[in-house]
Design a protein around this motif. Structure first.
Motif, PDB file in Angstrom:
ATOM      1  N   ASP A 202      30.413  44.512  56.058  1.00  8.24           N
ATOM      2  CA  ASP A 202      29.656  43.990  57.256  1.00  8.24           C
ATOM      3  C   ASP A 202      29.524  42.355  57.097  1.00  8.24           C
ATOM      4  O   ASP A 202      29.808  41.621  58.068  1.00  8.24           O
ATOM      5  CB  ASP A 202      28.324  44.261  57.932  1.00  8.24           C
ATOM      6  CG  ASP A 202      28.379  45.977  57.921  1.00  8.24           C
ATOM      7  OD1 ASP A 202      29.123  46.273  58.964  1.00  8.24           O
ATOM      8  OD2 ASP A 202      27.750  46.623  57.442  1.00  8.24           O
ATOM      9  N   TYR A 203      29.357  42.054  55.950  1.00  9.49           N
ATOM     10  CA  TYR A 203      29.258  40.606  55.412  1.00  9.49           C
ATOM     11  C   TYR A 203      29.947  40.491  54.013  1.00  9.49           C
ATOM     12  O   TYR A 203      29.600  41.180  53.282  1.00  9.49           O
ATOM     13  CB  TYR A 203      27.570  40.251  55.237  1.00  9.49           C
ATOM     14  CG  TYR A 203      26.758  40.506  56.429  1.00  9.49           C
ATOM     15  CD1 TYR A 203      26.655  39.277  57.428  1.00  9.49           C
ATOM     16  CD2 TYR A 203      25.938  41.659  56.800  1.00  9.49           C
ATOM     17  CE1 TYR A 203      26.069  39.383  58.723  1.00  9.49           C
ATOM     18  CE2 TYR A 203      25.392  41.392  58.043  1.00  9.49           C
ATOM     19  CZ  TYR A 203      25.345  40.602  59.046  1.00  9.49           C
ATOM     20  OH  TYR A 203      24.580  40.790  60.183  1.00  9.49           O
ATOM     21  N   LEU A 204      30.630  39.314  54.139  1.00  6.09           N
ATOM     22  CA  LEU A 204      31.571  39.068  52.840  1.00  6.09           C
ATOM     23  C   LEU A 204      31.039  37.879  52.239  1.00  6.09           C
ATOM     24  O   LEU A 204      31.353  36.784  52.670  1.00  6.09           O
ATOM     25  CB  LEU A 204      32.780  39.184  53.213  1.00  6.09           C
ATOM     26  CG  LEU A 204      34.029  38.741  52.071  1.00  6.09           C
ATOM     27  CD1 LEU A 204      34.023  39.805  51.098  1.00  6.09           C
ATOM     28  CD2 LEU A 204      35.564  38.590  52.643  1.00  6.09           C
ATOM     29  N   ALA A 205      30.530  38.038  51.054  1.00  5.06           N
ATOM     30  CA  ALA A 205      30.101  36.561  50.570  1.00  5.06           C
ATOM     31  C   ALA A 205      30.971  36.394  49.324  1.00  5.06           C
ATOM     32  O   ALA A 205      31.160  37.003  48.270  1.00  5.06           O
ATOM     33  CB  ALA A 205      28.507  36.919  50.083  1.00  5.06           C
ATOM     34  N   ILE A 206      31.698  35.294  49.475  1.00  7.56           N
ATOM     35  CA  ILE A 206      32.342  34.688  48.286  1.00  7.56           C
ATOM     36  C   ILE A 206      31.736  33.612  47.147  1.00  7.56           C
ATOM     37  O   ILE A 206      31.680  32.597  47.842  1.00  7.56           O
ATOM     38  CB  ILE A 206      33.877  34.343  49.060  1.00  7.56           C
ATOM     39  CG1 ILE A 206      34.392  35.386  50.082  1.00  7.56           C
ATOM     40  CG2 ILE A 206      35.034  33.727  47.945  1.00  7.56           C
ATOM     41  CD1 ILE A 206      35.606  34.818  50.494  1.00  7.56           C
ATOM     42  N   ALA A 207      31.798  34.349  46.164  1.00  4.86           N
ATOM     43  CA  ALA A 207      31.019  33.441  45.144  1.00  4.86           C
ATOM     44  C   ALA A 207      31.835  33.354  43.771  1.00  4.86           C
ATOM     45  O   ALA A 207      31.224  33.487  42.612  1.00  4.86           O
ATOM     46  CB  ALA A 207      29.717  33.973  44.952  1.00  4.86           C
ATOM     47  N   LEU A 210      37.645  29.692  41.396  1.00  5.16           N
ATOM     48  CA  LEU A 210      39.091  29.545  41.832  1.00  5.16           C
ATOM     49  C   LEU A 210      39.919  29.739  40.624  1.00  5.16           C
ATOM     50  O   LEU A 210      40.131  29.008  39.837  1.00  5.16           O
ATOM     51  CB  LEU A 210      39.110  28.145  42.527  1.00  5.16           C
ATOM     52  CG  LEU A 210      40.743  28.003  43.081  1.00  5.16           C
ATOM     53  CD1 LEU A 210      41.240  28.939  44.245  1.00  5.16           C
ATOM     54  CD2 LEU A 210      40.776  26.573  43.649  1.00  5.16           C
ATOM     55  N   THR A 211      40.780  30.988  40.632  1.00  2.54           N
ATOM     56  CA  THR A 211      41.818  31.048  39.480  1.00  2.54           C
ATOM     57  C   THR A 211      43.128  31.529  40.366  1.00  2.54           C
ATOM     58  O   THR A 211      43.323  31.695  41.593  1.00  2.54           O
ATOM     59  CB  THR A 211      41.559  32.443  38.888  1.00  2.54           C
ATOM     60  OG1 THR A 211      41.396  33.411  39.608  1.00  2.54           O
ATOM     61  CG2 THR A 211      40.145  32.058  38.102  1.00  2.54           C
ATOM     62  N   GLU A 212      44.138  31.776  39.513  1.00  8.08           N
ATOM     63  CA  GLU A 212      45.447  32.247  40.078  1.00  8.08           C
ATOM     64  C   GLU A 212      45.197  33.738  41.010  1.00  8.08           C
ATOM     65  O   GLU A 212      45.831  33.757  42.073  1.00  8.08           O
ATOM     66  CB  GLU A 212      46.466  32.501  39.215  1.00  8.08           C
ATOM     67  CG  GLU A 212      47.158  31.127  38.657  1.00  8.08           C
ATOM     68  CD  GLU A 212      47.506  30.121  39.643  1.00  8.08           C
ATOM     69  OE1 GLU A 212      48.381  30.453  40.548  1.00  8.08           O
ATOM     70  OE2 GLU A 212      47.183  29.139  39.670  1.00  8.08           O
ATOM     71  N   VAL A 233      30.971  34.306  54.379  1.00  5.85           N
ATOM     72  CA  VAL A 233      30.198  33.213  53.804  1.00  5.85           C
ATOM     73  C   VAL A 233      30.919  32.974  52.501  1.00  5.85           C
ATOM     74  O   VAL A 233      31.147  33.555  51.689  1.00  5.85           O
ATOM     75  CB  VAL A 233      28.975  33.682  53.404  1.00  5.85           C
ATOM     76  CG1 VAL A 233      28.170  32.223  52.963  1.00  5.85           C
ATOM     77  CG2 VAL A 233      28.378  34.272  54.550  1.00  5.85           C
ATOM     78  N   ASN A 234      31.481  31.668  52.530  1.00  7.85           N
ATOM     79  CA  ASN A 234      32.207  31.022  51.199  1.00  7.85           C
ATOM     80  C   ASN A 234      31.592  29.999  50.873  1.00  7.85           C
ATOM     81  O   ASN A 234      31.139  29.040  51.328  1.00  7.85           O
ATOM     82  CB  ASN A 234      33.608  30.492  51.656  1.00  7.85           C
ATOM     83  CG  ASN A 234      34.432  30.345  50.292  1.00  7.85           C
ATOM     84  OD1 ASN A 234      34.106  30.505  49.071  1.00  7.85           O
ATOM     85  ND2 ASN A 234      35.672  29.708  50.910  1.00  7.85           N
ATOM     86  N   VAL A 235      31.080  30.242  49.496  1.00  6.04           N
ATOM     87  CA  VAL A 235      30.377  29.213  48.749  1.00  6.04           C
ATOM     88  C   VAL A 235      31.076  29.146  47.386  1.00  6.04           C
ATOM     89  O   VAL A 235      30.460  28.229  46.390  1.00  6.04           O
ATOM     90  CB  VAL A 235      28.895  29.632  48.382  1.00  6.04           C
ATOM     91  CG1 VAL A 235      28.020  29.552  49.379  1.00  6.04           C
ATOM     92  CG2 VAL A 235      28.793  30.958  47.653  1.00  6.04           C
ATOM     93  N   ALA A 236      32.214  29.495  47.329  1.00  9.54           N
ATOM     94  CA  ALA A 236      33.157  29.403  46.127  1.00  9.54           C
ATOM     95  C   ALA A 236      33.966  28.142  45.900  1.00  9.54           C
ATOM     96  O   ALA A 236      33.391  27.159  45.503  1.00  9.54           O
ATOM     97  CB  ALA A 236      34.006  30.464  46.085  1.00  9.54           C
TER      98      ALA A 236
END
Length: 319
Positions: A202-207, A210-212, A233-236
């Motif tokens: 329901d909620y996708l948090a990206i933390a 950044l890699t290949e 939600v992207n904080v990466a």
């Protein structure tokens, strides 16, 4: 030591809009018996690094590295160190540490705050207030939902910790799922496992870093797998999400909403369509910008100064 031969040199570049002199002050409080010097100009940097065993800062170019003949430790003020001349530092026998962990509480709160905004539709309430509309709307509940956290480092763990008590199911995504984690379930980045998790999210948090592996991790295929009522939600880092695919998903109601503290490109151009989407909340890469940032960073560096003297293993060591 004297100011000509300082124990710690803090380089001049600031971050988060906060003067780096505050970072130097925090280090002085923790290292009262050491000479901590803030290099305020390029000339001061070149002079001071020559005799300093510890250099702290955001970046280190080749010229400064050549001059830093006494440097034993470069304490990077960022969690990421890919911008540093790591091979050259390693060849010189210089230890490098990063700022991993300093962003846990602040960015964790930022993520949970955005989850609550979308769950309770607070952005819609704000919009109606701006228009002076007393018009009811139906919101959602965070309770009973599934939150998938991509990346279980300090930030991801902080998000999961702050979700305790909200009555949600959590799925963690990490490189080594066999290590487990604080979530109810842990999966890897393999396509089948990742897409199975997305289909239940329901909620996708990206933390994640950044890699290949993570560059372009969330593209059109992944956004199609997410339920159309899901929120991202992207904080990466911006490139973890395919921006064109995100525009497609938000514009076509394939995604309920997105909260972006990072974008690709960054800064986001003024004419970019994401600025005009009512279901997209954008903050200018400032989720970690709190007064406590330098305090937490100084805790790590001061402890590592002590460990360096004692010949002990350094905290957050990269090389």
């Amino acid at each position: 030591m004297t100011e000509d031969e300082p124990d710690v040199v803090v380089l001049r570049k600031s971050t988060h809009g906060t003067p780096v002199s505050e970072y130097a002050d925090e280090l002085r409080e923790r290292l009262p018996d050491r000479e901590v010097v803030h290099a305020r100009t390029p000339e001061e940097e070149r002079e001071l690094v020559a005799n300093a065993p510890v250099v702290a800062g955001m970046e280190l170019d080749a010229d400064l590295l050549d001059r830093a003949e006494a440097m034993e430790l470069f304490a990077c003020a960022y969690a990421g160190t890919g911008h540093l001349p790591l091979d050259a530092l390693e060849d010189r026998g210089v230890a490098v540490t990063n700022a991993s962990g300093v962003h846990g509480p602040n960015i964790g709160e930022h993520v949970v705050g955005n989850l609550l905004v979308f769950a309770r539709r607070l952005h819609e309430g704000w919009r109606r207030q701006q228009n002076r509309e007393w018009r009811h709307f139906k919101s959602h509940e965070l309770q009973g939902s599934t939150v998938t956290v991509v990346g279980l480092g300090a930030i991801g763990q902080s998000v999961v910790e702050r979700l305790q008590g909200f009555g949600v199911e959590t799925i963690g995504v990490r490189y080594t799922p066999e290590k487990g984690g604080p979530t109810d379930e842990v999966v890897g980045f393999e396509d089948d496992a990742f897409h199975d998790a997305l289909a239940r999210t329901d909620y996708l948090a990206i933390a994640c870093p950044l890699t290949e592996t993570t560059r372009g991790l969330v593209g059109e295929a992944e956004l199609k797998t997410l339920p159309p009522d899901a929120v991202l939600v992207n904080v990466a880092r911006g490139p973890v999400v395919d921006t064109d695919a995100l525009v497609w998903a938000l514009r076509g109601h394939h995604l309920r909403g997105a909260a972006l503290d990072v974008t690709d490109p960054e800064p986001l151009p003024e004419d970019h369509p994401l600025w005009n989407f009512e279901n997209c909340l954008i903050t200018p890469h400032c989720s970690g910008h709190t007064p406590e940032y330098y305090e937490r960073l100084a805790d790590i560096v001061a402890e590592n100064v002590r460990r360096l003297d004692a010949g002990e293993e350094l905290e957050n060591r990269v090389i």
